[in-house]
Design a protein around this motif. Sequence first.
Motif, PDB file in Angstrom:
ATOM      1  N   ARG A 287       0.823  -1.207   0.000  1.00  0.00           N
ATOM      2  CA  ARG A 287       0.000   0.000   0.000  1.00  0.00           C
ATOM      3  C   ARG A 287       0.856   1.256   0.000  1.00  0.00           C
ATOM      4  NH1 ARG A 287      -4.417   1.512   4.729  1.00  0.00           N
ATOM      5  NH2 ARG A 287      -5.293   3.375   3.731  1.00  0.00           N
ATOM      6  N   GLY A 288       0.617   2.109  -0.978  1.00  0.00           N
ATOM      7  CA  GLY A 288       1.276   3.412  -0.987  1.00  0.00           C
ATOM      8  C   GLY A 288       2.785   3.313  -1.041  1.00  0.00           C
ATOM      9  N   ALA A 289       3.437   4.254  -0.387  1.00  0.00           N
ATOM     10  CA  ALA A 289       4.888   4.328  -0.394  1.00  0.00           C
ATOM     11  C   ALA A 289       5.352   5.080   0.849  1.00  0.00           C
ATOM     12  CB  ALA A 289       5.385   5.028  -1.653  1.00  0.00           C
ATOM     13  N   THR A 290       6.639   4.997   1.114  1.00  0.00           N
ATOM     14  CA  THR A 290       7.245   5.666   2.263  1.00  0.00           C
ATOM     15  C   THR A 290       8.212   6.745   1.785  1.00  0.00           C
ATOM     16  OG1 THR A 290       9.139   4.167   2.391  1.00  0.00           O
ATOM     17  CG2 THR A 290       7.112   3.486   3.534  1.00  0.00           C
ATOM     18  N   ARG A 291       8.699   7.533   2.718  1.00  0.00           N
ATOM     19  CA  ARG A 291       9.706   8.537   2.376  1.00  0.00           C
ATOM     20  C   ARG A 291      10.951   7.883   1.783  1.00  0.00           C
ATOM     21  NH1 ARG A 291       9.644  13.792   4.191  1.00  0.00           N
ATOM     22  NH2 ARG A 291       7.742  14.391   5.308  1.00  0.00           N
ATOM     23  N   ASP A 292      11.319   6.716   2.321  1.00  0.00           N
ATOM     24  CA  ASP A 292      12.480   6.022   1.769  1.00  0.00           C
ATOM     25  C   ASP A 292      12.242   5.627   0.320  1.00  0.00           C
ATOM     26  OD1 ASP A 292      14.033   6.249   4.036  1.00  0.00           O
ATOM     27  OD2 ASP A 292      13.558   4.257   4.803  1.00  0.00           O
ATOM     28  N   ASP A 293      11.026   5.187  -0.001  1.00  0.00           N
ATOM     29  CA  ASP A 293      10.715   4.848  -1.396  1.00  0.00           C
ATOM     30  C   ASP A 293      10.847   6.083  -2.289  1.00  0.00           C
ATOM     31  OD1 ASP A 293      10.001   2.131  -0.775  1.00  0.00           O
ATOM     32  OD2 ASP A 293       8.066   2.874  -0.039  1.00  0.00           O
ATOM     33  N   PHE A 294      10.393   7.245  -1.801  1.00  0.00           N
ATOM     34  CA  PHE A 294      10.545   8.487  -2.563  1.00  0.00           C
ATOM     35  C   PHE A 294      12.031   8.755  -2.832  1.00  0.00           C
ATOM     36  CE2 PHE A 294       6.602  11.303  -2.608  1.00  0.00           C
ATOM     37  CZ  PHE A 294       5.722  10.257  -2.456  1.00  0.00           C
ATOM     38  N   LYS A 295      12.870   8.543  -1.820  1.00  0.00           N
ATOM     39  CA  LYS A 295      14.307   8.777  -1.981  1.00  0.00           C
ATOM     40  C   LYS A 295      14.899   7.828  -3.010  1.00  0.00           C
ATOM     41  CE  LYS A 295      14.938  10.375   2.794  1.00  0.00           C
ATOM     42  NZ  LYS A 295      15.534  10.028   4.119  1.00  0.00           N
ATOM     43  N   HIS A 296      14.500   6.548  -2.959  1.00  0.00           N
ATOM     44  CA  HIS A 296      15.042   5.572  -3.901  1.00  0.00           C
ATOM     45  C   HIS A 296      14.656   5.913  -5.336  1.00  0.00           C
ATOM     46  CE1 HIS A 296      15.034   2.522  -0.348  1.00  0.00           C
ATOM     47  NE2 HIS A 296      16.093   3.290  -0.334  1.00  0.00           N
ATOM     48  N   VAL A 297      13.413   6.345  -5.543  1.00  0.00           N
ATOM     49  CA  VAL A 297      12.981   6.719  -6.889  1.00  0.00           C
ATOM     50  C   VAL A 297      13.725   7.960  -7.369  1.00  0.00           C
ATOM     51  CG1 VAL A 297      11.041   7.559  -8.266  1.00  0.00           C
ATOM     52  CG2 VAL A 297      10.716   5.648  -6.692  1.00  0.00           C
ATOM     53  N   THR A 298      13.903   8.928  -6.492  1.00  0.00           N
ATOM     54  CA  THR A 298      14.629  10.143  -6.873  1.00  0.00           C
ATOM     55  C   THR A 298      16.028   9.793  -7.364  1.00  0.00           C
ATOM     56  OG1 THR A 298      13.376  11.468  -5.280  1.00  0.00           O
ATOM     57  CG2 THR A 298      15.461  12.376  -6.069  1.00  0.00           C
ATOM     58  N   ARG A 299      16.709   8.923  -6.621  1.00  0.00           N
ATOM     59  CA  ARG A 299      18.058   8.518  -7.049  1.00  0.00           C
ATOM     60  C   ARG A 299      18.006   7.775  -8.387  1.00  0.00           C
ATOM     61  NH1 ARG A 299      18.531   6.418  -1.563  1.00  0.00           N
ATOM     62  NH2 ARG A 299      19.258   8.077  -0.188  1.00  0.00           N
ATOM     63  N   TYR A 300      16.985   6.931  -8.549  1.00  0.00           N
ATOM     64  CA  TYR A 300      16.872   6.183  -9.800  1.00  0.00           C
ATOM     65  C   TYR A 300      16.687   7.134 -10.981  1.00  0.00           C
ATOM     66  CZ  TYR A 300      15.565   2.693 -13.223  1.00  0.00           C
ATOM     67  OH  TYR A 300      15.535   1.914 -14.349  1.00  0.00           O
ATOM     68  N   LEU A 301      15.806   8.116 -10.841  1.00  0.00           N
ATOM     69  CA  LEU A 301      15.560   9.053 -11.931  1.00  0.00           C
ATOM     70  C   LEU A 301      16.772   9.938 -12.198  1.00  0.00           C
ATOM     71  CD1 LEU A 301      11.862  10.075 -11.208  1.00  0.00           C
ATOM     72  CD2 LEU A 301      12.704   8.612 -13.055  1.00  0.00           C
ATOM     73  N   GLU A 302      17.539  10.237 -11.157  1.00  0.00           N
ATOM     74  CA  GLU A 302      18.790  10.978 -11.364  1.00  0.00           C
ATOM     75  C   GLU A 302      19.729  10.191 -12.267  1.00  0.00           C
ATOM     76  OE1 GLU A 302      18.789  13.018  -6.895  1.00  0.00           O
ATOM     77  OE2 GLU A 302      20.290  11.500  -7.432  1.00  0.00           O
ATOM     78  N   ASP A 303      19.793   8.875 -12.039  1.00  0.00           N
ATOM     79  CA  ASP A 303      20.720   8.016 -12.780  1.00  0.00           C
ATOM     80  C   ASP A 303      20.167   7.569 -14.131  1.00  0.00           C
ATOM     81  OD1 ASP A 303      22.466   8.177 -10.639  1.00  0.00           O
ATOM     82  OD2 ASP A 303      21.772   6.304  -9.731  1.00  0.00           O
ATOM     83  N   ASN A 304      18.836   7.657 -14.304  1.00  0.00           N
ATOM     84  CA  ASN A 304      18.198   7.155 -15.520  1.00  0.00           C
ATOM     85  C   ASN A 304      17.202   8.186 -16.058  1.00  0.00           C
ATOM     86  OD1 ASN A 304      19.057   4.046 -15.537  1.00  0.00           O
ATOM     87  ND2 ASN A 304      18.549   4.620 -13.431  1.00  0.00           N
TER      88      ASN A 304
END
Length: 353
Positions: A287-304
């Motif tokens: 269900r939903g997401a956490t702040r850590d998930d937001f951080k992981h996606v941000t790093r992923y989009l930075e790299d990709n």
Amino acid sequence: MNTHMKAICIDAPGSISLTRRAIPAPGPGEVRVRLLYVGYCGSDLGSFQGRNPLVNFPRVPGHELSGIIDDIGDDVPASLGVGQRVTILPYFNCGTCFACRKNRPNACRNNQTMGVQREGALAEYTCVPHNHIIPVNTLSPRDTALIEPLAVGFHAVERARIEPGETVAVLGVGMIGLGIVLAALRKGAHVIAVDLSAQKLEIARQLGAVNMVNAATENVVDRLLALTNGDGPSVILEAAGSPHTFRQAVDAASQCARVVYVGYTKVPVEYETRLFVSKEIEILGSRGATRDDFKHVTRYLEDNPACADIIISKIVPIDTADAAMREWAAAPGAITKILIRFGDYQPENGDEK
């Protein structure tokens, strides 16, 4: 400054309109955000189509967003200031239920999500408590609006405990499913994408899925078994919210598999329950997401950074956002992500296709 702003409102199932509302002022502990981009979510489409059991009408949708802090109330930390680019954690938990006490606020029993149980952000301005603000300095405003929906998929993959080399099937590769695809690939998985839409399967392929199964023309369970030498995938994540995919996930799962449900369906689902025991599978919800998930996606989009160009179907101004919703509802398989652009914001180089 004007006293009123443009907003999109779903008035009732099948009815959506551009309206004007008073611009909100931030109260104590609140921050006002001027929106730059807001994405339409599958839950917004479900609300428009009358398929979302959690929403009341009328409702301003929208919880996938990017914006700029433009006003601050009293008692806001000095780390937040006017002009900062941000996104918003759109889930509002109660803080007292069992899930909150277990430090799992995304599973709050009394959760209210922007655009669903409470007013959303598809307006020129929104006010939220400062602790829901997440500064984002490294992504363009366009790409920042993708963080929340991708984070839902990233969270589901964390629930699945995927190990390198595992075969993972993703049932439904809309926006949430694509987040699952990216997160599973990041874990080193072999990803099989399943969907009714050839267009969405092509996007999954471009993002790195190895095999595609077209549920409109193929028997999903038979095809998944064939692709895994008769074993079935060891991890299956359901992101379509269909009774058929709920059942397919269990039927196709390997022995000792993990099945993670991200979607949900309003109608009952019948299972061959002996498979739960004979396969000794694990059934998990996400269900939903956490702040850590937001951080992981941000790093992923930075790299990709090229991912956003593949995922985004179209960008429209708020003045035509109601028409864009009707277009999506008429042909949901042809559209993955619609972003709404606000006001006089001028896209940066590379900010839009």
